[in-house]
Design a protein around this motif. Structure first.
Motif, short mmCIF file in Angstrom:
data_model
loop_
_atom_site.label_atom_id
_atom_site.label_comp_id
_atom_site.label_asym_id
_atom_site.label_seq_id
_atom_site.Cartn_x
_atom_site.Cartn_y
_atom_site.Cartn_z
N ALA A 59 9.97 59.59 23.40
CA ALA A 59 8.77 59.21 24.18
C ALA A 59 8.50 60.24 25.28
CB ALA A 59 8.96 57.82 24.77
N ALA A 60 9.58 60.71 25.91
CA ALA A 60 9.42 61.71 26.98
C ALA A 60 8.84 63.00 26.39
CB ALA A 60 10.76 61.98 27.65
N ARG A 61 9.42 63.43 25.29
CA ARG A 61 8.99 64.70 24.68
C ARG A 61 7.54 64.61 24.20
NH1 ARG A 61 9.52 65.85 19.46
NH2 ARG A 61 11.03 64.21 19.05
N LEU A 62 7.15 63.44 23.65
CA LEU A 62 5.82 63.29 23.07
C LEU A 62 4.77 62.87 24.10
CD1 LEU A 62 7.07 61.45 19.85
CD2 LEU A 62 6.09 63.76 19.92
N GLY A 63 5.23 62.49 25.30
CA GLY A 63 4.29 62.12 26.36
C GLY A 63 3.58 60.80 26.12
N VAL A 64 4.31 59.82 25.58
CA VAL A 64 3.71 58.50 25.33
C VAL A 64 4.53 57.40 26.00
CG1 VAL A 64 2.65 59.16 23.11
CG2 VAL A 64 5.00 58.25 23.14
N GLY A 65 3.98 56.17 25.99
CA GLY A 65 4.68 55.03 26.55
C GLY A 65 5.80 54.57 25.64
N TRP A 66 6.70 53.75 26.23
CA TRP A 66 7.89 53.32 25.49
C TRP A 66 8.23 51.88 25.87
CZ3 TRP A 66 13.28 53.05 27.45
CH2 TRP A 66 14.22 52.89 26.44
N VAL A 67 8.51 51.07 24.86
CA VAL A 67 8.98 49.70 25.10
C VAL A 67 10.47 49.65 24.78
CG1 VAL A 67 8.78 47.27 24.45
CG2 VAL A 67 6.75 48.75 24.34
N ALA A 68 11.27 49.29 25.78
CA ALA A 68 12.72 49.12 25.57
C ALA A 68 12.98 47.64 25.33
CB ALA A 68 13.47 49.56 26.81
N MET A 69 13.43 47.32 24.13
CA MET A 69 13.74 45.92 23.84
C MET A 69 15.24 45.72 23.76
SD MET A 69 12.84 43.48 20.65
CE MET A 69 14.53 43.70 20.08
N ARG B 154 21.48 37.77 33.00
CA ARG B 154 21.94 38.89 33.81
C ARG B 154 22.25 40.11 32.94
NH1 ARG B 154 26.53 40.53 35.15
NH2 ARG B 154 27.65 38.73 34.32
N GLU B 155 22.92 39.88 31.81
CA GLU B 155 23.32 41.00 30.93
C GLU B 155 22.11 41.69 30.32
OE1 GLU B 155 26.58 39.81 28.21
OE2 GLU B 155 27.14 38.41 29.79
N VAL B 156 21.14 40.89 29.88
CA VAL B 156 19.93 41.48 29.27
C VAL B 156 19.16 42.28 30.33
CG1 VAL B 156 17.68 40.90 28.27
CG2 VAL B 156 19.77 39.82 27.38
N ALA B 157 18.99 41.70 31.51
CA ALA B 157 18.25 42.40 32.57
C ALA B 157 18.96 43.70 32.94
CB ALA B 157 18.09 41.51 33.80
N VAL C 110 17.20 47.37 32.63
CA VAL C 110 16.94 48.19 33.82
C VAL C 110 17.64 49.54 33.69
CG1 VAL C 110 17.42 48.34 36.31
CG2 VAL C 110 16.43 46.25 35.34
N ASP C 111 18.84 49.52 33.10
CA ASP C 111 19.55 50.78 32.88
C ASP C 111 18.74 51.70 31.95
OD1 ASP C 111 22.00 52.50 32.76
OD2 ASP C 111 21.80 51.98 30.63
N ARG C 112 18.31 51.17 30.81
CA ARG C 112 17.54 52.01 29.87
C ARG C 112 16.22 52.47 30.47
NH1 ARG C 112 19.85 51.42 24.57
NH2 ARG C 112 21.99 50.94 25.17
N ALA C 113 15.55 51.55 31.15
CA ALA C 113 14.25 51.92 31.73
C ALA C 113 14.43 53.02 32.77
CB ALA C 113 13.60 50.68 32.36
N GLY C 114 15.50 52.94 33.55
CA GLY C 114 15.77 53.96 34.56
C GLY C 114 16.02 55.32 33.91
#
Ligand code: HH2
Length: 265
Positions: free
Chosen positions: A107-117, A137-140, A144-148
């Motif tokens: 997503a970063a390389r292609l310059g588009v949005g990304w949904v982390a599920m 708590r575990e899912v959040a 947050v880790d992946r989104a960061g």
């Protein structure tokens, strides 16, 4: 509102390749007319135990449909394969809906949005007795880790999604729906998909007391989608766009109702 467009073969049709994509494109136009803001094109089912689809077959299913729709609506591609995500973006998709939460470098390389599920395990294993000490708590924390990481890699639009039904029991799904406010509070836009999922059938019964089959889960789908919107979720992923838009106008998004009532009816 994200409308679900599955481009997967239908055993009842013998219309071949043309029919498959043509039918998908027609369905997408229906969803756009019904009020879909995004159409999510997927060529591989993620249901528990679903057969994996080779990349060349997934590409063959997805790319022509993305190409045909990209001028009419925002298109996301529901894939866990980098090659499919890349080809779909070149065909006009601007969002990668990634149930594996691994494709942020693409997503970063292609310059588009990304949904982390969030998903626990793979399609083959995820419903085998999933366990969490504290599911919300575990899912959040994972999201947050992946989104960061994605934001640090340069992805400008990052969504998080708790992955209802992906390695979760009925109780886990209910806890996650109950704690959507915590995900919203992270500041990342939140997306949720409950539409027609099997936990709804387990909870919502038919008049005979049996689990509601997939085509009798509309009321339960609408109830969970409107709940999610009221918790501040910014996107719901649904099959029944027209019905969900109606529900949203009444209870899900009060701001939409006031803007509509100003224009008259
Ligand atoms: N659920 C499915 C597929 N993709 N993506 C996101 N972000 N969130 C979800 O909850 C989600 C998703 C379920 O997929 P599948 O079982 O293939 O069925 P369908 O695509 O008809 O919902």
């Amino acid at each position: 509102m994200m409308g679900i467009l599955n481009v997967t073969p239908d055993s009842f049709s013998d219309g071949g390749e043309w029919f498959e994509s043509e039918r998908a494109i027609m369905r997408a136009h229906e969803m756009i007319a019904e009020g879909a803001d995004v159409v999510d094109v997927g060529g591989e089912s993620t249901r528990p135990g679903a057969e994996p689809v080779p990349a060349d077959e997934e590409l063959r299913r997805v790319v022509p449909v993305v190409e045909a729709l990209a001028g009419s609506v925002r298109v996301s591609v529901d894939t866990t394969k980098e090659a499919v995500a890349e080809a779909a973006v070149h065909a006009g998709a601007s969002l990668i809906n990634d149930v594996s939460a691994t494709l942020w470098p693409a997503a970063a390389r292609l310059g588009v949005g990304w949904v982390a599920m969030h998903r626990k395990g793979t399609a083959a294993t995820m419903q085998r007795d999933p366990h969490y000490d504290d599911v919300a708590r575990e899912v959040a924390a994972m999201l947050v880790d992946r989104a960061g990481r994605a934001a640090a890699a340069g992805v400008a639009e990052v969504w998080i999604d708790p992955g209802i039904g992906f390695g979760k029991t009925v109780d886990h799904n209910l806890r996650l729906l109950g704690s959507l406010g915590d995900l919203v509070a992270t500041g990342y836009p939140v997306m949720v998909g409950t539409s027609r999922k099997s936990f709804l059938g387990t909870l919502a019964r038919t008049v005979d007391g049996l689990p509601a089959p997939v085509d009798e889960r509309l009321a339960a789908s609408l109830a969970t989608a409107t709940w999610a919107m009221q918790q501040g979720v910014q996107m719901v992923r649904v099959h029944d766009v027209a019905a969900t838009v109606q529900a949203a106008v009444l209870v899900g998004r009060p701001q939409e109702r006031s803007s509509r009532s100003e224009v008259g009816a």
